[in-house]
Each structure stands twice: as structure tokens, then as C-alpha cells.
Design an enzyme around this catalytic site. Sequence first.
Site, PDB file in Angstrom:
ATOM      1  N   LYS A 225       0.883  -1.174   0.000  1.00 55.74           N
ATOM      2  CA  LYS A 225       0.000   0.000   0.000  1.00 55.74           C
ATOM      3  C   LYS A 225       0.918   1.222   0.000  1.00 55.74           C
ATOM      4  O   LYS A 225       1.402   1.658   1.028  1.00 55.74           O
ATOM      5  CB  LYS A 225      -0.870  -0.026   1.275  1.00 55.74           C
ATOM      6  CG  LYS A 225      -2.227   0.645   1.161  1.00 55.74           C
ATOM      7  CD  LYS A 225      -2.196   2.116   0.800  1.00 55.74           C
ATOM      8  CE  LYS A 225      -1.652   2.988   1.885  1.00 55.74           C
ATOM      9  NZ  LYS A 225      -1.386   4.377   1.446  1.00 55.74           N
TER      10      LYS A 225
ATOM     11  N   GLY B 262       6.944   5.576   7.767  1.00 55.58           N
ATOM     12  CA  GLY B 262       6.150   6.802   7.751  1.00 55.58           C
ATOM     13  C   GLY B 262       6.401   7.596   9.018  1.00 55.58           C
ATOM     14  O   GLY B 262       7.449   7.459   9.657  1.00 55.58           O
TER      15      GLY B 262
ATOM     16  N   GLY C  84       3.074   5.453  13.142  1.00 56.24           N
ATOM     17  CA  GLY C  84       3.699   4.217  13.606  1.00 56.24           C
ATOM     18  C   GLY C  84       3.162   3.780  14.962  1.00 56.24           C
ATOM     19  O   GLY C  84       2.902   2.598  15.190  1.00 56.24           O
TER      20      GLY C  84
ATOM     21  N   GLU D 123       9.637   2.034  10.526  1.00 54.34           N
ATOM     22  CA  GLU D 123      10.735   2.969  10.215  1.00 54.34           C
ATOM     23  C   GLU D 123      10.122   4.352  10.235  1.00 54.34           C
ATOM     24  O   GLU D 123       9.293   4.685   9.379  1.00 54.34           O
ATOM     25  CB  GLU D 123      11.339   2.665   8.840  1.00 54.34           C
ATOM     26  CG  GLU D 123      11.981   1.297   8.733  1.00 54.34           C
ATOM     27  CD  GLU D 123      13.229   1.144   9.591  1.00 54.34           C
ATOM     28  OE1 GLU D 123      13.731   2.144  10.147  1.00 54.34           O
ATOM     29  OE2 GLU D 123      13.692   0.004   9.726  1.00 54.34           O
TER      30      GLU D 123
ATOM     31  N   CYS E  74      14.057  11.165   5.978  1.00 55.24           N
ATOM     32  CA  CYS E  74      13.946  10.907   7.427  1.00 55.24           C
ATOM     33  C   CYS E  74      15.301  11.021   8.098  1.00 55.24           C
ATOM     34  O   CYS E  74      15.390  11.263   9.289  1.00 55.24           O
ATOM     35  CB  CYS E  74      13.370   9.518   7.643  1.00 55.24           C
ATOM     36  SG  CYS E  74      14.231   8.263   6.704  1.00 55.24           S
TER      37      CYS E  74
ATOM     38  N   GLN F 182       2.591  19.271   3.530  1.00 58.56           N
ATOM     39  CA  GLN F 182       3.981  19.407   3.977  1.00 58.56           C
ATOM     40  C   GLN F 182       4.452  20.856   3.834  1.00 58.56           C
ATOM     41  O   GLN F 182       5.156  21.372   4.703  1.00 58.56           O
ATOM     42  CB  GLN F 182       4.893  18.458   3.187  1.00 58.56           C
ATOM     43  CG  GLN F 182       6.325  18.436   3.689  1.00 58.56           C
ATOM     44  CD  GLN F 182       6.472  17.996   5.136  1.00 58.56           C
ATOM     45  OE1 GLN F 182       5.971  16.951   5.530  1.00 58.56           O
ATOM     46  NE2 GLN F 182       7.143  18.799   5.952  1.00 58.56           N
TER      47      GLN F 182
ATOM     48  N   GLU G 248      10.021  16.834  14.348  1.00 54.40           N
ATOM     49  CA  GLU G 248      10.476  16.649  12.969  1.00 54.40           C
ATOM     50  C   GLU G 248       9.761  17.627  12.039  1.00 54.40           C
ATOM     51  O   GLU G 248       8.533  17.705  12.036  1.00 54.40           O
ATOM     52  CB  GLU G 248      10.178  15.221  12.519  1.00 54.40           C
ATOM     53  CG  GLU G 248      10.683  14.937  11.111  1.00 54.40           C
ATOM     54  CD  GLU G 248      10.287  13.553  10.606  1.00 54.40           C
ATOM     55  OE1 GLU G 248       9.132  13.147  10.827  1.00 54.40           O
ATOM     56  OE2 GLU G 248      11.132  12.895   9.981  1.00 54.40           O
TER      57      GLU G 248
HETATM   58  P1  NAD Z   1       2.481   8.965   6.983  1.00 54.80           P
HETATM   59  O1  NAD Z   1       2.716   8.273   8.273  1.00 54.80           O
HETATM   60  O2  NAD Z   1       1.489  10.057   6.935  1.00 54.80           O
HETATM   61  O3  NAD Z   1       2.035   7.924   5.857  1.00 54.80           O
HETATM   62  C1  NAD Z   1       2.806   6.803   5.529  1.00 54.80           C
HETATM   63  C2  NAD Z   1       1.911   5.730   4.949  1.00 54.80           C
HETATM   64  O4  NAD Z   1       1.035   5.291   5.964  1.00 54.80           O
HETATM   65  C3  NAD Z   1       1.039   6.174   3.787  1.00 54.80           C
HETATM   66  O5  NAD Z   1       0.966   5.127   2.851  1.00 54.80           O
HETATM   67  C4  NAD Z   1      -0.310   6.391   4.444  1.00 54.80           C
HETATM   68  O6  NAD Z   1      -1.397   6.208   3.564  1.00 54.80           O
HETATM   69  C5  NAD Z   1      -0.291   5.312   5.494  1.00 54.80           C
HETATM   70  N1  NAD Z   1      -1.143   5.540   6.668  1.00 54.80           N
HETATM   71  C6  NAD Z   1      -1.546   6.694   7.213  1.00 54.80           C
HETATM   72  N2  NAD Z   1      -2.316   6.472   8.302  1.00 54.80           N
HETATM   73  C7  NAD Z   1      -2.385   5.129   8.442  1.00 54.80           C
HETATM   74  C8  NAD Z   1      -3.016   4.262   9.377  1.00 54.80           C
HETATM   75  N3  NAD Z   1      -3.760   4.724  10.395  1.00 54.80           N
HETATM   76  N4  NAD Z   1      -2.883   2.920   9.210  1.00 54.80           N
HETATM   77  C9  NAD Z   1      -2.150   2.423   8.197  1.00 54.80           C
HETATM   78  N5  NAD Z   1      -1.529   3.201   7.282  1.00 54.80           N
HETATM   79  C10 NAD Z   1      -1.633   4.536   7.415  1.00 54.80           C
HETATM   80  O7  NAD Z   1       3.933   9.457   6.516  1.00 54.80           O
HETATM   81  P2  NAD Z   1       4.307  10.337   5.213  1.00 54.80           P
HETATM   82  O8  NAD Z   1       3.869  11.742   5.452  1.00 54.80           O
HETATM   83  O9  NAD Z   1       3.880   9.629   3.979  1.00 54.80           O
HETATM   84  O10 NAD Z   1       5.903  10.252   5.254  1.00 54.80           O
HETATM   85  C11 NAD Z   1       6.696  11.135   5.956  1.00 54.80           C
HETATM   86  C12 NAD Z   1       7.185  10.500   7.238  1.00 54.80           C
HETATM   87  O11 NAD Z   1       7.846   9.273   6.951  1.00 54.80           O
HETATM   88  C13 NAD Z   1       8.207  11.337   7.963  1.00 54.80           C
HETATM   89  O12 NAD Z   1       7.924  11.342   9.345  1.00 54.80           O
HETATM   90  C14 NAD Z   1       9.519  10.612   7.706  1.00 54.80           C
HETATM   91  O13 NAD Z   1      10.517  10.831   8.668  1.00 54.80           O
HETATM   92  C15 NAD Z   1       9.073   9.195   7.661  1.00 54.80           C
HETATM   93  N6  NAD Z   1      10.034   8.357   6.948  1.00 54.80           N
HETATM   94  C16 NAD Z   1      10.805   7.472   7.665  1.00 54.80           C
HETATM   95  C17 NAD Z   1      11.755   6.708   7.023  1.00 54.80           C
HETATM   96  C18 NAD Z   1      12.584   5.717   7.781  1.00 54.80           C
HETATM   97  O14 NAD Z   1      13.072   4.778   7.162  1.00 54.80           O
HETATM   98  N7  NAD Z   1      12.781   5.870   9.070  1.00 54.80           N
HETATM   99  C19 NAD Z   1      11.926   6.823   5.640  1.00 54.80           C
HETATM  100  C20 NAD Z   1      11.127   7.731   4.945  1.00 54.80           C
HETATM  101  C21 NAD Z   1      10.179   8.486   5.603  1.00 54.80           C
END
Ligand code: NAD
Length: 479
Positions: free
Chosen positions: A172, A223, A228, A245, A279, A326, A378
Amino acid sequence: MIKGRNFIDGQWREAASLLPTINPSDLDETVGEYAVSSVADAEEALAAARRALPGWRSYNTQARADLLRKVGDALYARAEEIGTLLSREEGKTLKEGIGEATRAAQVFHFYAGEVVRHPGQWYPSLRDGHNVIISYEPVGVISAITPWNFPIAIPAWKVAAALAYGNTVVLKPSEFTPGCAIILAEMLEQAGLPKGAFNLVLGDGRALGQTLIDGADAVSFTGATPTGRKILQMAAPTMTKVQLELGGKNPFIVLDDADLDVAVAAAAQGTWGQTGQRCTGSERIIVTKGIHDAFVEKLVKAVAGLKVGHALDADTDIGPVANKPQFDKNMTFIEKAKSDGAELAAGGVAVEARTRGYFLAPTLFLNTHNEMALNREEVFGPVAGVIKVEDFDEAIAVAKDCELALSSGIATTNLKHAERYRRESNAGLVMVNTPTAGVDYHVPFGGRAPSGYGGREQGTASAEFFTEIKTAYINHGVL
Ligand code: NAD
């Protein structure tokens, strides 16, 4: 324009409604229209992955390796096309986009090798006539949920690893950047993956999260940290295995003994590369007082030389912010930093370009301290604050005074300082004289909670999450 459909049980399927994506470099351009999946779509995908599991986990080893290698070859061959799509949908520069697509190819090639390389263990038993065999079995059905900032690399490193170790997958991707995941699904189909072994469901994760957790044996999520945490809570009743992550608030320390040019180059790349949307990007630049003024002067000059513009323009150094939420979040942090008394040394404003887009000047604040919101939460944008400190001890204390612990960096020419920092940093990644962002595909990647949870990704380390250990005793004395 891309028409994005779900890929379930080896078939491309329409969904009841569609969601468009907009080019952040050009708000007048719609990049694609994508399926908004229902819970029923996700359930079908999970059921297909479950049906495919026995076949895929016993699939011929060489054939499985060949298949992953073929996908890697296809990613290499189409890196420019994927990189261009990625730049149009996510906003990173074309060079960064092609680089990311190439990384995805390397990841598939690595895991093609891992299919045959991944070992088990044999122990002599303490019991006469017995052997002990340790084997690593697939976990089962994996739900992979990915963010918008690396739309091909992160899906690649979850999907390739999951498949290599014999799991089946439901991916997804982010609703903001699903285009590349569709190409990946096409490549897996063309490579001959058995139907159901890989499934793609598009749409907003909030509507599908519980289903994707309950129907899977494990969830690999990348994410934001708050998302998380929710996933971890949602997984508790079923005890679904979870890998998270998450976000970073990564410090980059500059010591008095640093090579000034190296420090400036690493800080600039770490902070503003890929529009600060990594990230592992540097968000807190902690500088000891002896080098502070010289470092800041050079860094401000470096940031002034960075050209913000359309992601596909050859002279663009920094593409747009990826999406409106963002962009608005970045501006909120900027206004808050100003009202908290930070001194704006660069950027802080929207930039005009040849098209309408989410262009933000790379931003640097001086005279910040670790209590400001700018330095605690962040941002995930091209925005950072400099914190001036007395000495190395204070630098380490400030670096560690943060909940998040993903990456960290230091610029120093003193080996003792480098080694001390490597040992004392609480982050999952430590980078010396090099940017906080950027890790090779064959080494473990990830942070400590609440930046990461449940095992590292990439390299052979990912086997920890994507396999289950079985300990077996064989009494051969009976033979
Ligand atoms: P997000 O958490 O908003 O979304 C990530 C994914 O989760 C999307 O596919 C979204 O549709 C899904 N999602 C959202 N709510 C959900 C829920 N309740 N249940 C299941 N899935 C859900 O993150 P984003 O805005 O897409 O990405 C940015 C974030 O990701 C930043 O905080 C960044 O630091 C982090 N990130 C971390 C890493 C790492 O490896 N540590 C790498 C890249 C990005």
C-alpha cells in the site's frame, strides 16, 4: 496521465473511485488518477497473498533469484523513465529521481543474491545422537505500507526482501506518490511472479490500516512516528509482527577541529538535499563556539547558491516541497521559529519559479536552542536551526536531548572525537564527516525507538524481520 489500478491476484482491477496526484512543480499538471481502495479490495488482496503463500515459499530457489534479478534489470533499464515520473509526482530533482530508481534496481539485485546466500545454522547437540538445525522460514503474508518521500526505493526494499525470504506481499504505497509502485507491479508481473504473490492496493492508509494489519502475519511500515504508534496499537490485539521505520530529528555536530569545507558540504547536503524530505536529513546543526562564526558564514553562502525550481529543470538544485500539507507544515515551523526568537539567516519564504508550485527557499535559522519547537519536532522540510554550544560535551548532550534517534553526524578531524561520538550517540546511524542522510543498500538501516521499532531494514539485517526462526532437533541415533 497515469490511470492507477489495483493489482490483485495477478489481475489489474478498477476501484469504485479515483484520487488524482498533482505535480508539486506545476500545480496545473495532474500526474495520475489512482484507485481509492475499499476495505473489501484490501481483504481480497490479503486473501490472494495467503493463497499464493505455499507456492511461493516452496518456489524453486534459482527461479526465485532469477525473477528478482529480472526485476532489478528492468528497474535499471527504465531508471530514467521512473526517475522522471518520480520527479513529476514527488518533486525531487531528476538526478535524485534517477538515483532513487537506480537504488531500487540495486536493491532487487542484492535480494536476488540473498535468496541463495541466506544461511541456516547447525549445532552439535548436548544430547548424544542428536543434531540441532536452525532454519529461517518466511513469516507469511506481509503488508508493506510506504510513505511519499521515496516512492520507488522504499517499496523496493520492502518487497524485494519480503519476496526473497519467501513471503507474499500486499503493498500500500502513499496516496501522494503511487505512480512508481504501479510500474513495480508491472515489472513483477512481467518477470513471471506467480499470481497473488505480490498485490498492490492504492489509497489512503487510514481507511485500510486495520484490515492490512489484521489480515497479515507481519506489517512493515515506513512513515511518521505518530502513524507508527497507531499501527503498533492496532497490531496489539492480533500480535501481528510489526516493523516501523519512522521520523528523525537528526543532529549534525561541527567541532572546532572540523575541516570547514567538509563540514559545510556535509551539512548543506544533509539538510537541503532532496528538499530536506529525508527521514535521515539534518535538522539540528550543533556547532562549537570556536568554529561557529566561520562555519555559519560559509554555510549561509552555500545555501544562497542553491537554485530552487522545477524538478525537471537541469539547473535546479532543490525541487519543490512534495505536497501542500507538507508545505503548510514547513511554513508553520518557520513562523513559530521566528516568534520563538530564532534569527532567520536564509530562506523562510516561498519562491517563484516558471510554474506554480510548492517552492520554498532553503531555510536556516541561527541562535536557536534545543527547547524551541524547531529543534524538538520533525519538520521534514528544507529547514534547519543552528545551535551554538561551548564544547564537545555540550554538543553530545544537546544531540541526545531529543526523543527521536534515527541518524546523527559529526564533522571532526580528531579520531578520538569521532570514535567517542560513534560510541556515545544514541542514534541508529552515525555518520562521520559525511551527511546524516544516505546509507548503502547492503547495510542495516534504521533508528532506535521512537524512530524505529522491530528490526532493521536493508542488507542481510532485514532477514530478522522477514523470517521466523525454527529450532529443530533430529535424533539420528535411532537410524
Ligand atoms: P504517513 O505516516 O502520513 O504515511 C505513511 C503511509 O502510511 C502512507 O501510505 C499512508 O497512507 C499510510 N497511513 C496513514 N495512516 C495510516 C493508518 N492509520 N494505518 C495504516 N496506514 C496509514 O507518513 P508520510 O507523510 O507519507 O511520510 C513522511 C514520514 O515518513 C516522515 O515522518 C519521515 O521521517 C518518515 N520516513 C521514515 C523513514 C525511515 O526509514 N525511518 C523513511 C522515509 C520516511
